[in-house]
Design a protein around this motif. Structure first.
Motif, PDB file in Angstrom:
ATOM      1  N   THR A  58      86.193 -19.252  -8.786  1.00 28.86           N
ATOM      2  CA  THR A  58      87.239 -18.629  -9.769  1.00 28.86           C
ATOM      3  C   THR A  58      88.581 -18.620  -9.396  1.00 28.86           C
ATOM      4  OG1 THR A  58      86.566 -16.169  -9.057  1.00 28.86           O
ATOM      5  CG2 THR A  58      85.002 -17.204 -10.385  1.00 28.86           C
ATOM      6  N   VAL A  59      88.847 -18.782  -8.266  1.00 32.76           N
ATOM      7  CA  VAL A  59      90.243 -18.922  -7.891  1.00 32.76           C
ATOM      8  C   VAL A  59      91.118 -19.760  -8.392  1.00 32.76           C
ATOM      9  CG1 VAL A  59      91.694 -19.148  -5.819  1.00 32.76           C
ATOM     10  CG2 VAL A  59      89.677 -18.093  -5.452  1.00 32.76           C
ATOM     11  N   THR A  60      92.147 -19.244  -9.082  1.00 31.52           N
ATOM     12  CA  THR A  60      93.308 -19.878  -9.735  1.00 31.52           C
ATOM     13  C   THR A  60      94.675 -19.844  -8.940  1.00 31.52           C
ATOM     14  OG1 THR A  60      93.861 -17.707 -10.888  1.00 31.52           O
ATOM     15  CG2 THR A  60      92.173 -19.296 -11.888  1.00 31.52           C
ATOM     16  N   GLU A  61      94.815 -18.962  -7.954  1.00 35.47           N
ATOM     17  CA  GLU A  61      96.213 -18.825  -7.263  1.00 35.47           C
ATOM     18  C   GLU A  61      95.553 -18.859  -5.504  1.00 35.47           C
ATOM     19  OE1 GLU A  61      99.165 -16.353  -9.721  1.00 35.47           O
ATOM     20  OE2 GLU A  61      97.156 -15.334  -9.489  1.00 35.47           O
ATOM     21  N   VAL A  62      96.790 -19.435  -4.740  1.00 34.44           N
ATOM     22  CA  VAL A  62      96.627 -19.185  -3.592  1.00 34.44           C
ATOM     23  C   VAL A  62      97.959 -18.756  -3.003  1.00 34.44           C
ATOM     24  CG1 VAL A  62      95.946 -20.185  -1.144  1.00 34.44           C
ATOM     25  CG2 VAL A  62      94.504 -20.611  -3.095  1.00 34.44           C
ATOM     26  N   MET A  63      98.234 -17.875  -2.194  1.00 34.96           N
ATOM     27  CA  MET A  63      99.464 -17.227  -2.047  1.00 34.96           C
ATOM     28  C   MET A  63      99.755 -17.074  -0.392  1.00 34.96           C
ATOM     29  SD  MET A  63      99.288 -14.489  -4.716  1.00 34.96           S
ATOM     30  CE  MET A  63      97.884 -15.306  -5.516  1.00 34.96           C
ATOM     31  N   PHE A  64     100.862 -16.649   0.100  1.00 32.79           N
ATOM     32  CA  PHE A  64     100.928 -15.667   1.171  1.00 32.79           C
ATOM     33  C   PHE A  64     102.249 -15.067   0.777  1.00 32.79           C
ATOM     34  CE2 PHE A  64     102.592 -19.948   2.421  1.00 32.79           C
ATOM     35  CZ  PHE A  64     104.116 -19.645   2.704  1.00 32.79           C
ATOM     36  N   PHE A  65     102.444 -13.813   1.679  1.00 34.12           N
ATOM     37  CA  PHE A  65     103.552 -12.893   1.460  1.00 34.12           C
ATOM     38  C   PHE A  65     104.391 -12.751   2.584  1.00 34.12           C
ATOM     39  CE2 PHE A  65      99.881 -11.830  -1.511  1.00 34.12           C
ATOM     40  CZ  PHE A  65     100.485 -11.557  -2.762  1.00 34.12           C
ATOM     41  N   ILE A  66     105.569 -12.768   2.229  1.00 35.79           N
ATOM     42  CA  ILE A  66     106.428 -11.980   3.362  1.00 35.79           C
ATOM     43  C   ILE A  66     107.198 -10.701   2.807  1.00 35.79           C
ATOM     44  CG2 ILE A  66     106.841 -14.254   4.606  1.00 35.79           C
ATOM     45  CD1 ILE A  66     109.596 -14.468   2.840  1.00 35.79           C
TER      46      ILE A  66
ATOM     47  N   GLN B 245     105.344 -24.418   4.605  1.00 36.87           N
ATOM     48  CA  GLN B 245     106.094 -23.622   5.719  1.00 36.87           C
ATOM     49  C   GLN B 245     106.144 -22.234   5.062  1.00 36.87           C
ATOM     50  OE1 GLN B 245     107.221 -26.857   5.022  1.00 36.87           O
ATOM     51  NE2 GLN B 245     105.731 -27.072   6.462  1.00 36.87           N
ATOM     52  N   ALA B 246     106.019 -21.225   6.185  1.00 32.66           N
ATOM     53  CA  ALA B 246     105.939 -19.744   5.675  1.00 32.66           C
ATOM     54  C   ALA B 246     107.340 -19.033   5.880  1.00 32.66           C
ATOM     55  CB  ALA B 246     104.956 -19.008   6.902  1.00 32.66           C
ATOM     56  N   ILE B 247     108.619 -19.703   6.048  1.00 28.33           N
ATOM     57  CA  ILE B 247     109.608 -18.809   6.112  1.00 28.33           C
ATOM     58  C   ILE B 247     109.833 -18.126   7.289  1.00 28.33           C
ATOM     59  CG2 ILE B 247     111.393 -17.518   4.816  1.00 28.33           C
ATOM     60  CD1 ILE B 247     110.316 -18.336   2.172  1.00 28.33           C
ATOM     61  N   GLN B 248     108.843 -17.590   7.735  1.00 26.27           N
ATOM     62  CA  GLN B 248     109.053 -16.782   9.031  1.00 26.27           C
ATOM     63  C   GLN B 248     107.708 -17.089  10.005  1.00 26.27           C
ATOM     64  OE1 GLN B 248     109.613 -12.901   7.320  1.00 26.27           O
ATOM     65  NE2 GLN B 248     107.839 -12.236   8.361  1.00 26.27           N
ATOM     66  N   LEU B 249     108.064 -16.713  11.190  1.00 23.34           N
ATOM     67  CA  LEU B 249     106.894 -16.695  12.167  1.00 23.34           C
ATOM     68  C   LEU B 249     106.219 -15.017  12.151  1.00 23.34           C
ATOM     69  CD1 LEU B 249     108.364 -18.676  15.174  1.00 23.34           C
ATOM     70  CD2 LEU B 249     106.809 -19.555  13.344  1.00 23.34           C
TER      71      LEU B 249
ATOM     72  N   LEU C 246     101.152 -12.736   8.755  1.00 22.21           N
ATOM     73  CA  LEU C 246     101.373 -12.746   7.343  1.00 22.21           C
ATOM     74  C   LEU C 246     100.310 -12.822   6.636  1.00 22.21           C
ATOM     75  CD1 LEU C 246     104.290 -15.308   6.920  1.00 22.21           C
ATOM     76  CD2 LEU C 246     104.527 -12.834   7.009  1.00 22.21           C
ATOM     77  N   PRO C 247     100.087 -11.929   5.412  1.00 17.70           N
ATOM     78  CA  PRO C 247      98.822 -11.933   4.667  1.00 17.70           C
ATOM     79  C   PRO C 247      98.678 -13.348   3.612  1.00 17.70           C
ATOM     80  CG  PRO C 247     100.529 -10.633   3.687  1.00 17.70           C
ATOM     81  CD  PRO C 247     100.960 -11.267   4.844  1.00 17.70           C
ATOM     82  N   ILE C 248      97.507 -13.972   3.693  1.00 14.84           N
ATOM     83  CA  ILE C 248      97.366 -14.806   2.679  1.00 14.84           C
ATOM     84  C   ILE C 248      96.241 -14.491   1.678  1.00 14.84           C
ATOM     85  CG2 ILE C 248      96.077 -17.079   2.517  1.00 14.84           C
ATOM     86  CD1 ILE C 248      97.340 -18.080   4.927  1.00 14.84           C
ATOM     87  N   SER C 249      96.400 -14.698   0.273  1.00 14.95           N
ATOM     88  CA  SER C 249      95.633 -14.116  -0.687  1.00 14.95           C
ATOM     89  C   SER C 249      95.158 -15.067  -1.540  1.00 14.95           C
ATOM     90  CB  SER C 249      96.513 -13.037  -1.376  1.00 14.95           C
ATOM     91  OG  SER C 249      96.695 -11.940  -0.631  1.00 14.95           O
ATOM     92  N   VAL C 250      94.027 -14.900  -2.096  1.00 13.79           N
ATOM     93  CA  VAL C 250      93.519 -15.816  -3.253  1.00 13.79           C
ATOM     94  C   VAL C 250      93.212 -14.873  -4.340  1.00 13.79           C
ATOM     95  CG1 VAL C 250      92.463 -17.604  -1.706  1.00 13.79           C
ATOM     96  CG2 VAL C 250      90.920 -15.722  -2.316  1.00 13.79           C
TER      97      VAL C 250
END
Length: 537
Positions: free
Chosen positions: A358-366, A392-396, A399-403
């Motif tokens: 059912t996943v429609t989005e994959v994202m990570f957050f800074i 690339q994650a913009i920073q080292l 970081l949380p990854i979400s679906v």
């Protein structure tokens, strides 16, 4: 209470004032059925061949045809919610949906006529008064008995339209209205109107007047009334999906597998059933005496109709209804340490969990940003796995990854880390990826933060080696072009873009290779992967 032929009603029509169709004129006979008197059985002793000539199963009424099926459909019309998917009537009428705290339970066949409180339907050879079609004997809270008169009457089991005779399904719908406590109505289009014409199927569908009467007796359907939405058998168990089940001590009613004797409780009941997932799922072993028909859930310490669910079909073999999608969960991400640059388009990061279909989005957050990962960079493999070509994650750092399915989220933390050796991505990063010179060329260089990487290009993939550096291109340094020096940024990489004016202008396709050298001791200096592109004009 009796349902009579129209001629009898017409004989007294001068004394009967029929209100307009928008008036509610239902009546009650006093009392209501207790929650343990919701079972319905049939002694199928109809003598007319037309009463049992339908041999076509109905998808939502497993295991029964003929008069059995017609009787079952007749009582489901009074249910709180549509029965199964609501289909079953050729007129397109949705069966069920009276929105009251009342539901009938189909208990299959009986071995005899039974007493007046055994909840059994049967035919009777003759009735007093030649105009009577059927009648209901109603001790009310302790049960009922319904008889279909057969002398001079032809009964039809449907499901389609017919000419002459009377409709079992519609007449059963009327008589069961008496069993649940309704009297006759003076509204002409109501199922509880006291007469019906031959060949008519209209009273299969209850009207607003009938609904109002049922809600008066049993109350409007409670918001927290248990509800079944799907049944899924597997390996000798039945999983019931729905809502508002008790955490413990639910009772699950099953239709018995064969004919049951009069005078007893025909239901096959599994007690002490626990629910899971917040009262939305019950799984029980299918009892030996259960057969195709329906199931119903009685909540713990039930006292009235708001504590029992809608009846729902099952054949104990196939799923019925649509089970809700499992909740989205993330349980692991591999690798746990994701390099600042993962060269190429291979989906080398694996997200594992449940509900992934059912996943429609994959994202990570800074902090302050939500970075959506382009759908072209991830694939739903199955309900437990998603693979990702991680950008690339913009920073080292962590970081949380979400679906997400657009409503719910599941999140895990991962660590974005420096690459263990310099990395170079040209274009897509895949070997020999094609670059249109007119579009320019994106380049990403990764390495240790703050260090300098020299970039070289060559038309040759012959190596160049000294004690200080060992490169995979350049033909012993004779075909190397120095592209420039890049300082690695704080995110572990630096992005560059070469415009078309800075690129070769070939008249035909050409292959070029590139490699980076990080100016970091010890000797030999660390070198990157060899990147390759095909430039096309």
């Amino acid at each position: 209470m009796k349902l009579v032929l129209p001629s009898l009603l017409l004989g007294g029509a001068g004394l009967l004032i029929v209100p307009g169709s928008d008036s509610l004129a239902w009546s009650t006979i006093g009392g209501s059925l207790s929650i343990n008197q919701r079972d319905v059985r049939l002694l199928n002793n109809f003598t007319d061949s037309q009463a049992n000539n339908n041999t076509t199963p109905a998808s939502q009424y497993p295991g029964y045809v003929g008069a059995d099926l017609a009787i079952w459909k007749g009582v489901t019309e009074w249910g709180s919610d549509p029965f199964g998917d609501g289909s079953g009537d050729v007129s397109g009428n949705i069966l069920g949906g009276a929105d009251a705290n009342f539901d009938a339970f189909w208990a299959g066949n009986a071995s005899g006529v039974g007493g007046t409180n055994d909840n059994i339907v049967s035919g009777i050879s003759s009735c007093s008064g030649g105009s009577t079609l059927a009648f209901t004997e109603t001790p009310i809270s302790n049960g009922w008995r319904i008889r279909f008169c057969e002398a001079g009457i032809t009964w039809h089991d449907g499901p389609g339209f017919f000419s002459g005779g009377f409709d079992i399904q519609g007449v059963m719908c009327h008589e069961y209205g008496h069993a649940l406590g309704l009297g006759h109505s003076t509204v002409g289009n109501a199922t509880m109107f006291p007469s019906v014409s031959s060949s008519s199927t209209a009273i299969r569908s209850i009207a607003a007047d009938d609904v109002a009467g049922t809600q008066c007796i049993y109350g409007n359907e409670a918001a927290d009334k248990p509800r079944i939405e799907a049944t899924v058998p597997s390996g000798g168990t039945l999983t019931i999906h729905g809502a508002n089940f008790s955490g413990f001590n639910n009772r699950v009613w099953f239709t018995p597998s064969g004919s049951t004797s009069t005078g007893g409780d025909p239901r096959v009941i599994v007690g002490s059933a626990s629910s899971s997932s917040g009262g939305t799922q019950i799984t029980v072993a299918i009892p030996a005496g259960a057969g195709p028909g329906n199931v119903l859930v009685e909540r713990s310490a039930a006292t009235n109709g708001s504590d029992i669910s809608n009846a729902f079909p099952t054949d104990l073999v196939n799923p019925f209804g649509v089970p809700p999608a499992p909740p989205i969960q993330l349980t692991s991400i591999s690798p746990a340490n994701i390099p600042a640059l993962d060269v190429g388009t291979s989906e080398s990061v694996t997200l594992t969990g449940s509900g992934m279909l059912t996943v429609t989005e994959v994202m990570f957050f800074i902090p302050g940003f939500e970075i959506q990962i382009d759908p072209s960079r991830w694939t739903v493999v199955n309900d437990t796995t998603i693979t990702v070509d991680m950008p690339q994650a913009i920073q080292l750092g962590t970081l949380p990854i979400s679906v997400s399915d657009g409503v719910d989220f599941a999140t895990l933390n991962v660590d974005f880390v420096e690459v263990s050796s310099p990395q170079l991505e040209i274009g897509t990063g895949d070997p020999l990826n094609i670059v249109d010179v007119s579009d320019g060329l994106p380049v990403i260089v990764a390495g240790s933060v703050g260090e300098v990487v020299w970039m070289f290009a060559s038309a040759s993939q012959a190596p160049s080696s000294t004690a200080s550096v060992m490169m995979g291109i350049g033909n012993n340094f004779t075909q190397l072009t120095f592209l420039g020096a890049v300082t690695i940024g704080g995110a572990g990489y630096t992005e560059l873009f070469f415009s078309s004016s800075a690129l070769p202008t070939p008249s035909v396709s050409i292959i070029r290779f590139a490699q980076g050298v990080q100016l970091t001791l010890p000797i030999p200096l660390p070198v990157s992967n060899v990147a390759s592109v095909i430039f096309v004009p």
